[in-house]
Motif scaffolding. Structure first.
Motif, short mmCIF file in Angstrom:
data_model
loop_
_atom_site.label_atom_id
_atom_site.label_comp_id
_atom_site.label_asym_id
_atom_site.label_seq_id
_atom_site.Cartn_x
_atom_site.Cartn_y
_atom_site.Cartn_z
N GLY A 1 -6.47 -18.68 -38.63
CA GLY A 1 -6.58 -18.67 -39.76
C GLY A 1 -8.00 -17.51 -39.64
O GLY A 1 -7.87 -16.80 -40.52
N LYS A 2 -8.60 -17.55 -38.96
CA LYS A 2 -9.60 -16.40 -39.44
C LYS A 2 -9.46 -15.13 -38.67
O LYS A 2 -9.62 -14.36 -40.25
CB LYS A 2 -11.01 -16.71 -38.19
CG LYS A 2 -11.74 -18.20 -38.60
CD LYS A 2 -12.88 -18.24 -37.51
CE LYS A 2 -12.31 -18.83 -36.30
NZ LYS A 2 -13.88 -19.39 -35.45
N ILE A 3 -8.48 -15.28 -38.16
CA ILE A 3 -7.87 -13.81 -38.05
C ILE A 3 -7.30 -12.95 -38.55
O ILE A 3 -7.03 -11.99 -39.05
CB ILE A 3 -7.61 -13.50 -36.51
CG1 ILE A 3 -8.63 -13.92 -35.56
CG2 ILE A 3 -6.92 -12.07 -35.98
CD1 ILE A 3 -8.14 -14.24 -33.97
N PHE A 4 -6.31 -13.88 -39.24
CA PHE A 4 -5.18 -14.23 -40.45
C PHE A 4 -5.98 -13.09 -41.45
O PHE A 4 -5.94 -12.48 -42.18
CB PHE A 4 -3.91 -14.90 -40.84
CG PHE A 4 -2.88 -14.56 -41.16
CD1 PHE A 4 -2.82 -13.05 -40.77
CD2 PHE A 4 -2.75 -15.12 -41.96
CE1 PHE A 4 -1.17 -12.43 -41.74
CE2 PHE A 4 -0.75 -14.66 -42.26
CZ PHE A 4 -0.18 -13.47 -42.72
N GLN A 5 -6.72 -14.18 -41.89
CA GLN A 5 -7.64 -13.56 -42.91
C GLN A 5 -8.65 -12.67 -43.17
O GLN A 5 -8.64 -11.74 -44.10
CB GLN A 5 -9.05 -14.96 -43.18
CG GLN A 5 -9.85 -14.87 -44.24
CD GLN A 5 -10.78 -15.83 -44.45
OE1 GLN A 5 -10.28 -17.19 -44.91
NE2 GLN A 5 -12.11 -15.64 -44.28
N ASP A 6 -9.12 -12.32 -42.13
CA ASP A 6 -10.53 -10.89 -41.36
C ASP A 6 -9.06 -10.16 -41.67
O ASP A 6 -9.52 -8.55 -41.89
CB ASP A 6 -10.25 -10.93 -40.09
CG ASP A 6 -11.70 -11.78 -40.20
OD1 ASP A 6 -12.34 -12.70 -41.51
OD2 ASP A 6 -11.93 -12.27 -38.94
N LYS A 7 -7.91 -10.21 -41.68
CA LYS A 7 -6.55 -9.27 -42.15
C LYS A 7 -6.22 -8.82 -43.24
O LYS A 7 -5.52 -8.19 -43.88
CB LYS A 7 -5.12 -9.32 -40.92
CG LYS A 7 -5.21 -9.61 -39.74
CD LYS A 7 -4.97 -8.20 -39.03
CE LYS A 7 -4.87 -7.80 -37.80
NZ LYS A 7 -5.93 -6.29 -37.26
N GLY A 8 -7.04 -9.59 -44.07
CA GLY A 8 -6.70 -9.79 -45.88
C GLY A 8 -5.78 -10.62 -46.18
O GLY A 8 -5.37 -11.04 -47.92
N ALA A 9 -5.06 -11.71 -45.24
CA ALA A 9 -4.28 -12.64 -46.21
C ALA A 9 -5.32 -14.16 -46.46
O ALA A 9 -5.81 -13.84 -46.03
CB ALA A 9 -3.30 -13.27 -44.77
N LYS A 10 -4.59 -14.65 -47.43
CA LYS A 10 -5.36 -15.52 -48.14
C LYS A 10 -5.18 -17.28 -47.59
O LYS A 10 -3.65 -17.67 -48.06
CB LYS A 10 -4.74 -15.69 -49.09
CG LYS A 10 -6.63 -17.19 -50.46
CD LYS A 10 -6.78 -16.03 -52.17
CE LYS A 10 -5.35 -16.81 -52.82
NZ LYS A 10 -5.60 -16.25 -54.41
N MET A 11 -6.03 -18.15 -47.19
CA MET A 11 -5.71 -19.71 -46.60
C MET A 11 -5.52 -20.40 -47.76
O MET A 11 -6.84 -20.29 -48.34
CB MET A 11 -7.00 -19.97 -45.52
CG MET A 11 -6.34 -20.93 -45.00
SD MET A 11 -6.88 -21.71 -43.44
CE MET A 11 -8.58 -21.56 -43.82
N ILE A 12 -4.95 -20.93 -48.42
CA ILE A 12 -4.94 -21.86 -49.36
C ILE A 12 -4.68 -23.61 -48.83
O ILE A 12 -5.37 -24.25 -49.94
CB ILE A 12 -4.11 -21.60 -50.60
CG1 ILE A 12 -2.70 -20.96 -49.84
CG2 ILE A 12 -4.54 -20.15 -51.10
CD1 ILE A 12 -1.84 -20.79 -51.52
N ALA A 13 -4.26 -23.44 -48.26
CA ALA A 13 -4.38 -25.58 -47.21
C ALA A 13 -4.41 -25.46 -45.99
O ALA A 13 -3.60 -24.51 -45.21
CB ALA A 13 -2.71 -25.94 -48.17
N VAL A 14 -4.81 -26.72 -45.36
CA VAL A 14 -5.13 -26.74 -44.29
C VAL A 14 -4.66 -28.10 -44.15
O VAL A 14 -5.56 -28.59 -44.89
CB VAL A 14 -6.52 -27.13 -44.49
CG1 VAL A 14 -6.40 -26.86 -42.71
CG2 VAL A 14 -6.61 -25.06 -43.96
N ALA A 15 -4.43 -29.01 -42.73
CA ALA A 15 -4.02 -30.22 -42.86
C ALA A 15 -4.65 -30.46 -41.43
O ALA A 15 -4.44 -29.44 -40.43
CB ALA A 15 -3.20 -31.00 -43.06
N ASP A 16 -5.51 -31.60 -40.86
CA ASP A 16 -5.72 -32.15 -39.56
C ASP A 16 -5.18 -33.61 -39.23
O ASP A 16 -5.09 -33.94 -40.73
CB ASP A 16 -6.93 -31.36 -38.84
CG ASP A 16 -7.87 -31.98 -39.61
OD1 ASP A 16 -8.47 -33.34 -40.56
OD2 ASP A 16 -8.97 -31.46 -39.15
N HIS A 17 -5.80 -33.99 -38.43
CA HIS A 17 -5.87 -35.65 -38.31
C HIS A 17 -6.23 -36.24 -38.84
O HIS A 17 -5.89 -37.35 -39.58
CB HIS A 17 -6.00 -36.50 -36.80
CG HIS A 17 -7.33 -36.08 -36.53
ND1 HIS A 17 -8.19 -34.97 -36.33
CD2 HIS A 17 -8.88 -36.53 -35.75
CE1 HIS A 17 -9.30 -35.31 -36.02
NE2 HIS A 17 -9.73 -36.00 -36.06
#
Ligand code: NAD
Length: 451
Positions: free
Chosen positions: A262-278
């Motif tokens: 997530g961090k590295i893809f965001q730093d390339k300009g992508a936008k994270m809009i949904a996340v899930a974990d336990h």
């Protein structure tokens, strides 16, 4: 019959695609579990489909379909309140035709033998595909690390190391972190092993990778799997007409692999809009800052309750429209139902075996591209290889060097996978297995089978 929605930009469906339940004659020959949902049957089945497509000799198919060695141990550990608990641990050594066994250690309450066998098998395939001189192994302890104090975990880890110490070694079998294990655990393992092993006076810390940088670890190892996921995306997205800065993405599992991806893809300009974990499912169409969320998860233990997003249902999480969906949690989390829900152009498998064959069939029908785990998450083992090389040669590489070398391996593995896809007109997972099996087949052809 339900009609399935098309993905936003459908890929051309390849001619050769594995069926939802592949039935190889080798399953009967080797007495495989008959349950089609069994993880080991599913993971090996995907390789056997590819093996048939490429004409891999039967002798190599049967060798690769089973691990060489399965170690199972039980060991007692004193808890903080003075009572003793018995723990179960595993180390499975799948194949060492290309080099020492290599693969992580999972600390999770649901770990069982078939999982560990599947993960060890995947390591053999991954190491072959990404061009490192290792075979495949995996291990684990049936334990929930969240339920133990630091002192209890230290005793569990050191006692487990003692139980398997005779079966591992810097030139024989080199574990690493996986779900629930971290750099501190690796340091305890290396330290315990150093008191037990006779390695001829040499520094034994190369027995394990993923160590803290202060104790023989490599710069860039902690982020390596996420870095490899993003390197693969950067390499493969142009084929789908996409650039990172045009992408929105969601992440399932926000531990080591998920948060770094997530961090590295965001730093390339992508936008994270949904996340899930336990701990829950969260969404914010305006974007969730991956760095900020990672800091929150460090403090709170999970994404649940994150103030800059809204809690959503499991179904809404999967149905969120994104360009890239990154599963980075556990196995078999994209089954038929989730595959019908996913609204993405490409799935980048950070986790091992997150997609079941039934789920994958639906994704392919819907034109959704799946970047398979043995390609996409091979960054971790690649930098583990660099750590091992640095330990053995008493070198310390700088981060730029690690990242550059990692990128070379990822690009080459992606290119071998694309070549196999073109040659065999097949899906990317089968193509990745074909490329991996080609190298293993060449090794067996050169070595022969003793006696
Ligand atoms: P981790 O323990 O750091 O994180 C696991 C994540 O999965 C956590 O966020 C956890 O909350 C989440 N999770 C667990 N159960 C869940 C559930 N039921 N629903 C939703 N989320 C759930 O582990 P990791 O090291 O990031 O490994 C994740 C995956 O990546 C595994 O499949 C692992 O085998 C694979 N992998 C890890 C590495 C590595 O270097 N760590 C390398 C290659 C592959």
């Amino acid at each position: 019959m339900t009609t399935l929605a098309k993905a936003p930009t459908p890929m051309q469906k390849p001619k050769n695609v594995p069926p939802a339940s592949f039935n190889s004659p080798i399953f009967d020959e080797l007495g495989f579990p008959t349950d089609p949902h069994n993880l080991y049957r599913q993971t090996v089945g995907a390789m056997l489909y590819a093996a048939e497509l490429m004409g891999l000799p039967h002798r190599v198919q049967i060798i690769l379909a089973q691990p060489k060695t399965e170690i199972m141990v039980h060991f007692p550990v004193k808890m903080d309140d003075g009572h003793y608990r018995l723990f179960k641990g595993y180390r499975v050594q799948h194949n060492n035709a290309l080099g020492p066994y290599k693969g992580g250690l999972r600390f999770h309450q649901d770990v069982h033998l078939d999982d560990v066998k599947s993960l060890a098998f995947l390591m053999t395939m991954k190491c072959s595909l990404v061009g490192v001189p290792f075979g495949g192994g995996k291990g684990g302890v049936k334990v929930d690390p969240r339920k133990h104090s630091n002192a209890e975990m230290e005793r569990i880890v050191r006692r487990f190391t003692t139980a398997i110490a005779h079966g591992i070694g810097p030139d024989y079998d080199i574990p690493a972190p996986d779900v629930g294990s971290n750099a501190q655990h690796m340091a305890w393992i290396a330290d315990t092993y150093s008191f037990l092993a006779d390695v001829g006076g040499k520094d034994p810390s190369a027995v394990i990778t993923g160590k803290p940088v202060e104790y023989g670890g490599s710069l860039g190892r902690e982020k390596a799997t996420g870095q490899g996921v993003v390197d693969t995306l950067v390499e493969m997205l142009p084929e789908l007409g996409l650039k990172p800065e045009q992408c929105t993405f969601s992440v399932l599992g926000f531990g080591n692999v998920g948060s770094w991806s997530g961090k590295i893809f965001q730093d390339k300009g992508a936008k994270m809009i949904a996340v899930a974990d336990h701990t829950g499912f969260i969404k914010n169409e305006k974007g969730i800052d991956a760095h900020d969320l990672a800091t929150y998860v460090q403090k709170k233990g999970g994404v649940g309750g994150y103030p800059n997003a809204t809690a959503v249902s499991k179904e809404e999480f999967y149905k969120t429209k994104v360009e890239v969906f990154i599963p980075a949690a556990l196995e078999q989390m994209i089954q038929e139902e989730e595959a019908k829900w996913i609204n993405a152009i490409v799935i980048a498998e950070g986790a091992n075996a997150p997609t079941t064959p039934g789920g994958e069939r639906i994704l392919i029908e819907r034109g959704i591209e799946v970047l398979p785990a043995i390609l996409c998450n091979a960054g971790g083992v690649t930098v583990s290889y660099f750590e091992w090389v640095q330990n053995k040669t008493y070198q310390m590489w700088d981060l730029e060097h690690v990242d550059r070398e990692l990128n070379k391996h990822m690009v080459k593995a992606a290119s071998k996978t694309r070549d196999a896809r073109r040659k065999y007109n097949c899906d990317l997972r089968s193509a990745a297995y074909i490329a991996a099996c080609e190298r293993l087949n060449q090794a067996y052809a050169a070595r022969g089978i003793f006696p």
